[in-house]
Design a protein around this motif. Structure first.
Motif, PDB file in Angstrom:
ATOM      1  N   TYR A 113       0.818  -1.232   0.000  1.00 44.05           N
ATOM      2  CA  TYR A 113       0.000   0.000   0.000  1.00 44.05           C
ATOM      3  C   TYR A 113       0.847   1.275   0.000  1.00 44.05           C
ATOM      4  N   GLN A 114       2.111   1.152   0.440  1.00 42.58           N
ATOM      5  CA  GLN A 114       2.978   2.321   0.397  1.00 42.58           C
ATOM      6  C   GLN A 114       3.589   2.424  -0.993  1.00 42.58           C
ATOM      7  N   ARG A 117       1.114   3.475  -3.591  1.00 41.05           N
ATOM      8  CA  ARG A 117       0.757   4.889  -3.472  1.00 41.05           C
ATOM      9  C   ARG A 117       1.858   5.791  -4.037  1.00 41.05           C
ATOM     10  N   TRP A 118       3.144   5.433  -3.801  1.00 42.10           N
ATOM     11  CA  TRP A 118       4.227   6.267  -4.349  1.00 42.10           C
ATOM     12  C   TRP A 118       4.187   6.285  -5.867  1.00 42.10           C
ATOM     13  N   ASP A 121       1.546   8.679  -6.764  1.00 38.22           N
ATOM     14  CA  ASP A 121       1.997  10.048  -6.527  1.00 38.22           C
ATOM     15  C   ASP A 121       2.941  10.524  -7.633  1.00 38.22           C
ATOM     16  N   LEU A 177      -8.531   7.984  -2.195  1.00 42.34           N
ATOM     17  CA  LEU A 177      -7.620   7.943  -1.039  1.00 42.34           C
ATOM     18  C   LEU A 177      -7.771   9.185  -0.161  1.00 42.34           C
ATOM     19  N   VAL A 180     -10.260   9.037   2.727  1.00 42.16           N
ATOM     20  CA  VAL A 180      -9.984   8.233   3.925  1.00 42.16           C
ATOM     21  C   VAL A 180      -9.662   9.142   5.103  1.00 42.16           C
ATOM     22  N   MET A 231       8.256   5.158   5.990  1.00 42.38           N
ATOM     23  CA  MET A 231       7.286   4.645   6.935  1.00 42.38           C
ATOM     24  C   MET A 231       7.972   3.662   7.863  1.00 42.38           C
ATOM     25  N   LEU A 239      -1.499   1.277   8.751  1.00 37.32           N
ATOM     26  CA  LEU A 239      -2.048   1.383   7.392  1.00 37.32           C
ATOM     27  C   LEU A 239      -2.808   0.100   7.027  1.00 37.32           C
TER      28      LEU A 239
ATOM     29  N   LEU B 181      -4.658  10.458   4.760  1.00 43.28           N
ATOM     30  CA  LEU B 181      -3.511   9.866   4.072  1.00 43.28           C
ATOM     31  C   LEU B 181      -2.906  10.852   3.092  1.00 43.28           C
ATOM     32  N   GLY B 182      -1.589  11.004   3.164  1.00 47.02           N
ATOM     33  CA  GLY B 182      -0.888  11.894   2.232  1.00 47.02           C
ATOM     34  C   GLY B 182       0.003  11.100   1.314  1.00 47.02           C
ATOM     35  N   GLY B 184       2.595   8.857  -0.394  1.00 49.33           N
ATOM     36  CA  GLY B 184       3.099   7.552   0.039  1.00 49.33           C
ATOM     37  C   GLY B 184       2.228   6.892   1.086  1.00 49.33           C
ATOM     38  N   ASN B 185       0.984   7.332   1.162  1.00 51.36           N
ATOM     39  CA  ASN B 185       0.025   6.841   2.156  1.00 51.36           C
ATOM     40  C   ASN B 185       0.497   7.036   3.592  1.00 51.36           C
ATOM     41  N   GLU B 186       1.322   8.061   3.793  1.00 50.63           N
ATOM     42  CA  GLU B 186       1.725   8.359   5.161  1.00 50.63           C
ATOM     43  C   GLU B 186       0.644   9.215   5.816  1.00 50.63           C
TER      44      GLU B 186
END
Lengths: 519, 514
Positions: A113-114, A117-118, A121, A177, A180, A231, A239, B181-182, B184-186
């Motif tokens: 999930y990290q 997401r990157w 982004d 996202l 959330v 993270m 998460l 959530l920002g 990188g889902n941090e």
């Protein structure tokens, strides 16, 4: 621009911001040219490329152009980049792409999930960067061939299905996202995670109650929680719990990743890397411009040998002096009519070597298609530069110093053509004056015979009056022979009474005071 | 929370810097004796009054404002000194106990900020008591606004509300935050949530109703995990930490500011009490609006000279209204430097809102004060003397503006008379053309006589007086330049022979010509 066969039709397609035509069979030098050391270009180019080491720009700076079309191709890009808005749009684009690459680096090692997401982004920045670039460039209508073709290329790319899908999926994913929001109760050793239930913001209440004490806007340095990039395992575990509260959203994210893993267009990627050649040079000279030094785009000719440069300077020395807060003296050079050789004489430590370096640097930078120091300049598309600078005694060599001088200059003259530039900085200092004059004259006449351009720094005044040469002299302050002006000129000096000369030195004459005190 | 003791509309800049020529002013005008007396042994007072004295104000209202505050302090000197003591004491207490400025951990900063607030809220209480008792005896705007701030803004109800809130800011049941959530889902947008009363309807709905909840429990000996949790808690409280830190710093700033501003007046009081006890006159100068080159005074004396001796010192009168160039000539050791210095000192005292050492004094305000005094010894070995003088002149030109005042004392006499006169003339011509007022003590006859011959009505000529028997009176009076500096007087005094006996010098033998 390269001709490509697309769908059975030959079309001009944007290929490179650096080359219009294939240059020198595509050969790129990896090594510095021989004369770099003498002209201090090694330091200059290092200082320029150091700013953007990751791009490995050195070889582009080591490879002087042979093809006049490529020189003007680059010059026109620089002309366009004089438009602050075009420059800014390129910088913005480049910065965003750099940010995107940073996001993507090492992505494989991240938590579930990290990682996904990157990627999203990164794609978000990429879409934004490319669209903004297109928009910014079209609204400024650049005039260079390179930018026009680039606009054409990017325009087609952003309307393609490939790009359109990427953009839509990315922004849809982002919205999900963003929706959330969850609550944590953070205790020592334990965290309770649940969906956010509409509780009030307590900070706001505290802030309000203390506003009388805190409102002054004193510009207090705020305490920040250190933000470590990435993270830790607690955050990753949280998460995972959040993914259980929002299962659909997080499944969509995994699917998005699989589909869009390679999203960067190769031509766009290459453009961003190559354009650093321009940005890095512009950044470098901007620091010098801040000190009032000027740069210009020279006229480059394959025919005209009447080269000139007004208000030029040694770019490496200028970099050093401005860092130390010292003034930089500018100088002119120009050849007229049949003049081919500039003979520089005058007192030592008067800036002669600097002048010689300036002459060589200006030509070299000009032929790379770069703006050069000075207010205006005409330069010749040389085929090679040869330098002969005074060397400290070479112990491995059994030849005497005079012999060494002569062997080196002979080698240079053998390799020179009428399109070459020869720069000589003091030689023949190890023989009698009479012999030195005789040999010096011979060398000058040989060089004139080759027909190349030459700058010759010498202590032999006799060489300065020969046909085909122009004489230039380093000057000193007449009242104080210890003080140098670093001006290389032809003028005689004038004298001043002691006290008035001092008043002038400290700028406290009547006229200076009137000028210096603002009304 | 602002303090208006020094300016009608703003705080004094706590980081006020000395101007570039501070050392020159201090040396040339002998300011150290003045600031030493004002400081009365207190290092902090000396630094503060030095800065205020040397940084001249150019706004006439600020001058009036400070004069009024100073008059209040003179009238109510006991209360003024008592307020100052409270400020100094609470700042000391805070300094002794806490080192919160160096902290980076938000939880510790929050904790310390709360304690600092508690100290100062008590001090506010003490200031309130003084204010309630004496505020009616103060007339100046500066003091009135201070007392009204203490009275109105910080009333009892507010202070006790603050005391209560300070107690709630520890979180025994965990820090409640909401997170989004920002990149990188941090987790981002950590928002501290208000703690629910245990049995409120709302809290029951949340816990029983729609929300699933999951618990993360830290493994044994997981120290990096514990650190991570502590960081998350910090992110939750960071906003209120900053509110509390800013509050504490601002309150502290307020105390510092008030102390800095009041320190100046305490310094003035110290000097005032000493000099008036000695019997020397002082007066509040009259600032003139506009730019008409007003400068007149009676009985102006060199206060630093007076502070150094037990006798009273000679004062001078001058009517220099509508003059932009004042040239002072005359006998050596006749009091010219003292006179020039007394004017420089008076300007600094005048333009910082103080009283001045004179029976009366009026002037318009100057944009800046610059001194160019002959140096007794060669300070720098790297330059010739004339080099040094011109270099110093050049740095003055870098800073001087129209409307400034420039004091020259025997400048440009390190070269020959002709060149020195020429240099001086060029410089003075340029300065007065740029509307800079110039006072020039000079024995360069060619220089002074050239202005005399020009018959400018804006030039005033003064001369050090000498009695017919050759003794000095140390008085400076109006008088045109004469072609000698009475060097023979000095020579005679020191060698006890006439200069004519020893040397048949052409220059010194010349008779006075007018």
């Amino acid at each position: 621009m390269i001709t490509r066969n697309i769908a059975g039709v030959n079309k001009l397609v944007f290929e490179s911001i650096l080359y219009r035509e294939i240059e020198n069979k595509g050969l790129i030098r990896e090594e510095q040219p021989d004369f770099f050391l003498d002209l201090n270009l090694n330091q200059v180019i290092k200082a320029i490329t150091e700013q953007k080491k990751d791009y490995h720009l050195d070889s582009i700076f080591y490879t002087p152009l042979k093809n006049i079309h490529n020189v003007t191709y680059r010059q026109k890009v620089f002309l366009d980049l004089q438009n602050e808005r075009i420059l800014q749009s390129i910088r913005t684009f480049s910065d965003k792409m750099e940010k995107m690459y940073r996001y993507l680096s090492g992505i494989e090692r991240l938590y579930r999930y990290q990682k996904e997401r990157w990627l999203m982004d990164s794609a978000e920045i990429y879409c934004e960067a490319v669209q903004t670039l297109f928009h910014d460039l079209t609204s400024e209508s650049p005039e260079s061939e390179a930018f026009k073709e680039l606009i054409d290329y990017v325009g087609k790319y952003i309307t393609s299905d490939e790009f359109e899908n990427l953009r839509k999926e990315t922004s849809g994913m982002r919205k999900k996202l963003d929706a959330v929001r969850f609550t944590m109760i953070i205790k020592t050793g334990k965290i309770v995670v649940k969906e956010y239930g509409g509780e009030e913001d307590y900070s706001a209440e505290i802030k309000d109650a203390f506003s009388k004490f805190s409102e002054s806007g004193s510009g207090m340095k705020k305490v920040r929680t250190p933000q470590f990039p990435g993270m830790n395992h607690v955050e990753a575990a949280i998460l995972d719990l959040v993914a259980r509260i929002y299962p659909e959203t997080f499944q969509d994210l995994l699917d998005y990743y699989e589909k869009n893993i390679d999203f960067i267009d190769p031509t766009i990627g290459k453009f961003q890397k190559e354009v650093q050649f321009y940005l890095t040079y512009i950044d470098y000279i901007a620091k010098l411009k801040d000190f009032g030094l000027q740069f210009c785009i020279p006229e480059i000719s394959e025919v005209n040998r009447n080269v000139s440069c007004y208000d030029g300077f040694d770019i490496g020395l200028a970099d050093k002096l401005t860092r130390e807060g010292k003034a930089v003296v500018t100088n002119d050079f120009f050849l007229e009519g049949d003049q081919r050789i500039i003979v520089v004489t005058g007192p030592n430590h008067g800036g002669k070597t600097t002048f010689a370096r300036m002459f060589g640097q200006t030509h070299y930078l000009g032929i790379l298609g770069l703006p050069v120091p000075g207010t205006r300049s005409s330069l010749f598309l040389f085929d090679n530069i040869f330098t002969h600078f005074e060397r400290s005694e070479n112990l491995d060599n059994n030849r005497g110093k005079l012999e060494d001088d002569l062997v080196r200059i002979k080698t240079i003259m053998d390799r020179s053509t009428s399109r070459s530039i020869i720069i000589i900085n003091e030689m023949l200092s190890s023989t009698t004056l009479k012999d030195a004059v005789t040999i010096g004259k011979k060398i000058v006449s040989e060089i004139l015979g080759i027909g190349c351009l030459c700058l010759y720094v010498t202590f032999l005044d006799e060489l300065a009056s020969l046909d085909g040469t122009v004489s230039m002299v380093s000057t000193i302050v007449p009242d104080n022979p210890e003080e140098r002006t670093y001006k290389i000129v032809k003028e005689p000096a004038d004298g001043l009474a002691y006290a008035m000369a001092l008043a002038r030195k400290y700028r406290v004459t009547y006229d200076e005071i009137i000028r210096r005190i603002s009304s | 929370m602002k303090v208006f003791l020094m300016y009608p509309d703003r705080n004094m800049n706590p980081d006020l810097k000395l101007p570039w020529n501070a050392d020159m002013l201090i040396d040339d005008l002998e300011l150290n004796r003045i600031t030493d007396k004002m400081a009365n042994g207190d290092k902090f007072l000396r630094e503060t009054v030095k800065k205020v004295l040397i940084n001249s104000e150019t706004d006439i209202n600020t001058i009036y404002h400070r004069q009024a505050v100073l008059k209040d302090c003179i009238r109510n000197r006991e209360d003024a000194r008592k307020i100052y003591e409270i400020l100094v004491r609470s700042i000391e207490e805070e300094k002794r106990q806490y080192f919160w400025f160096s902290q980076t951990n938000p939880e510790l900063i929050l904790h310390e900020s709360i304690k600092v607030m508690q100290i100062f809220i008590n001090s506010f209480g003490e200031l309130r008591k003084i204010s309630d008792r004496t505020s009616s005896q103060f007339d100046s705007e500066g003091f009135k606004s201070l007392f009204s701030l203490i009275k109105n803004e910080l009333d009892d109800a507010y202070l006790s509300q603050i005391k209560e809130l300070l107690k709630t800011l520890t979180f025994p049941k965990g820090v409640p935050v909401s997170v989004e959530l920002g990149r990188g889902n941090e987790g981002v947008n950590y928002t501290l949530l208000k703690i629910m009363e245990k049995n409120s309807k709302f809290s029951r709905i949340i816990s029983n109703g729609r929300s699933k909840h999951y618990t993360f429990t830290l493994g044994d000996r997981d120290e990096t995990g514990a650190q991570a949790i502590s960081e998350m808690r910090n992110r939750g409280i960071i906003n209120i930490t900053n509110v509390m830190k800013e509050s504490a710093e601002n309150v502290l700033d307020f105390f510092y500011l008030l102390r800095n501003e009041l320190a100046f007046y305490i310094g003035c009081l110290n000097l005032y009490d000493y000099i008036t006890l000695k019997g020397e006159p002082v007066c509040f100068p009259l600032p003139m609006d506009g730019n008409e080159n007003i400068l007149s005074f009676m009985g102006l004396y060199d206060i630093s000279l007076s502070l150094g001796i037990s006798e009273r010192v000679v004062g001078n009168d001058m009517n220099g209204d509508r003059k932009d160039l004042i040239i002072i000539t005359g006998t050596n050791r006749g009091g010219k430097s003292t006179f020039l210095r007394s004017i420089g000192q008076a300007f600094l005292m005048f333009q910082c809102g103080m009283f001045v050492p004179a029976n009366s004094f009026r002037s318009d305000l100057k944009n800046g004060l610059f001194t160019h005094f002959k140096k007794e010894e060669d300070r720098s070995m790297t330059m010739g003397k004339l080099d040094e003088e011109l270099n110093r002149m050049s740095s003055i030109i870098d800073h001087i503006k129209p409307g400034s005042l420039a004091l020259f004392n025997e400048s440009f006499s390190t070269t020959n008379t002709r060149e020195g006169s020429q240099l001086s003339r060029n410089i003075v011509d340029a300065l007065i053309e740029k509307k800079i007022k110039v006072l020039f003590v000079s024995h360069l006859y060619e220089f002074s006589i050239s202005y005399y011959e020009r018959m400018r009505k804006e030039t005033l000529f003064l001369r050090a007086e000498r009695k017919t028997d050759g003794t000095h009176t140390y008085r400076i009076t109006e008088g045109n330049p004469i072609e000698t500096s009475h060097s023979e007087d000095l020579f005679h005094k020191i060698f006890d022979v006439s200069i004519m006996d020893g040397i048949s010098g052409e220059e010194s033998g010349k008779p006075e010509t007018q």
